[in-house]
Enzyme design. Structure first.
Site, PDB file in Angstrom:
ATOM      1  N   GLY A   1      -8.571  47.788  19.450  1.00 12.03           N
ATOM      2  CA  GLY A   1      -7.539  47.340  20.386  1.00 12.03           C
ATOM      3  C   GLY A   1      -6.945  48.452  21.233  1.00 12.03           C
ATOM      4  N   GLU A   2      -7.690  49.549  21.426  1.00 13.02           N
ATOM      5  CA  GLU A   2      -7.133  50.676  22.184  1.00 13.02           C
ATOM      6  C   GLU A   2      -6.810  50.292  23.629  1.00 13.02           C
ATOM      7  OE1 GLU A   2      -8.216  55.278  23.498  1.00 13.02           O
ATOM      8  OE2 GLU A   2      -9.311  54.323  21.849  1.00 13.02           O
TER       9      GLU A   2
ATOM     10  N   GLN B   1      -2.628  39.264  21.537  1.00 11.76           N
ATOM     11  CA  GLN B   1      -3.488  39.486  20.372  1.00 11.76           C
ATOM     12  C   GLN B   1      -3.170  40.845  19.777  1.00 11.76           C
ATOM     13  OE1 GLN B   1      -7.660  39.301  21.216  1.00 11.76           O
ATOM     14  NE2 GLN B   1      -8.283  39.576  19.088  1.00 11.76           N
TER      15      GLN B   1
ATOM     16  N   GLU C   1     -16.079  45.837  17.269  1.00 13.42           N
ATOM     17  CA  GLU C   1     -15.149  45.154  18.164  1.00 13.42           C
ATOM     18  C   GLU C   1     -15.430  45.483  19.617  1.00 13.42           C
ATOM     19  OE1 GLU C   1     -11.212  44.366  20.240  1.00 13.42           O
ATOM     20  OE2 GLU C   1     -12.269  46.264  20.030  1.00 13.42           O
TER      21      GLU C   1
END
Length: 238
Positions: free
Chosen positions: A68-69, A50, A102
């Site tokens: 998305g770290e 992803q 997120e």
């Protein structure tokens, strides 16, 4: 330094990890090492399934992480050179909200991370308790309880982060000011000794706080001159 990119379908590009940097918007501050190691092993075998979200950094070839770290960190551990990304053109405010949203949707977010994230969204002026409850599918009491954790002193907040203090007990303690919290921590939460409150139920902790602290007027910041002669003052009931 040049950015290595490879255009693919769905507006996803491959960007060199060396050209990507974390942002200050991420409410997640603690990344469990064992979990990252597992993800890194998966990435070595299957790659990053992803893409992460990034936005360009002005006057450079670099990008800042929007979300998305964790995948970024695991990719570094896996020794990857590139990572699939979606490049976003968003403002600071939108980037922060996307990062917070997120991360709050993850199951392993801690109560303190939740509290700080909700507080930041409210401080932005774009949300209140009601809108947060709707956005994240929580009831308003849940949001309010988490917001109270912002007032915990760092030592007690850390105990909550490390699961050494239950959410219900922390909810009782955070009702009181820094001076009472500090006294509770130093006398009853630093070890498992005779006076320790660790392991007690929230109702028991609430009773002990009320008995030990709420009758002491020195803890309250208001003019107590008239209290000295009040007939309801226990000192005057003799």
């Amino acid at each position: 330094m040049e950015t290595a990119t490879l255009m693919t379908e769905n507006n996803i590009v491959s960007v060199a990890l060396a050209n990507i940097q974390p942002s200050n918007y991420n409410p997640r501050k603690n990344f469990e090492e064992s979990s990252l190691t597992e993800l890194a092993d998966s990435i070595r075998q299957q790659g990053v399934l992803q893409p992460i979200g990034v936005r360009p950094i002005a006057e450079s070839d670099n990008f800042e992480i929007v979300f998305g770290e964790r995948r970024y960190r695991a990719s570094l551990m896996a020794g990857m050179e590139n990572i699939p990304v979606i490049v976003l053109s968003v403002s600071d405010e939108t980037a922060e909200e996307m990062a917070v949203t997120e991360n709050l949707q993850r199951k392993d977010v801690t109560p303190i991370e939740e509290a700080n994230a909700y507080q930041r969204l409210i401080a932005s002026g774009r949300h209140d308790v009601q809108s947060l409850a709707i956005q994240f599918g929580k009831n308003e009491n849940y949001i309010r309880t988490r917001l109270k954790f912002v007032s915990l002193i760092p030592e007690i907040a850390q105990l909550l982060e490390q699961d050494e203090l239950t959410i219900s007990v922390a909810s009782e303690i955070c009702k009181y000011g820094e001076d009472i919290q500090t006294d509770i921590y130093e006398k009853h939460l630093t070890d498992d000794g005779f006076n320790s409150w660790r392991g007690l139920k929230a109702t028991d902790v609430a009773s002990k706080i009320e008995r030990n602290y709420t009758t002491d007027l020195s803890y309250y910041l208001f003019d107590k001159t008239q209290c000295q002669s009040c007939v309801h003052n226990t000192k005057n009931m003799m």
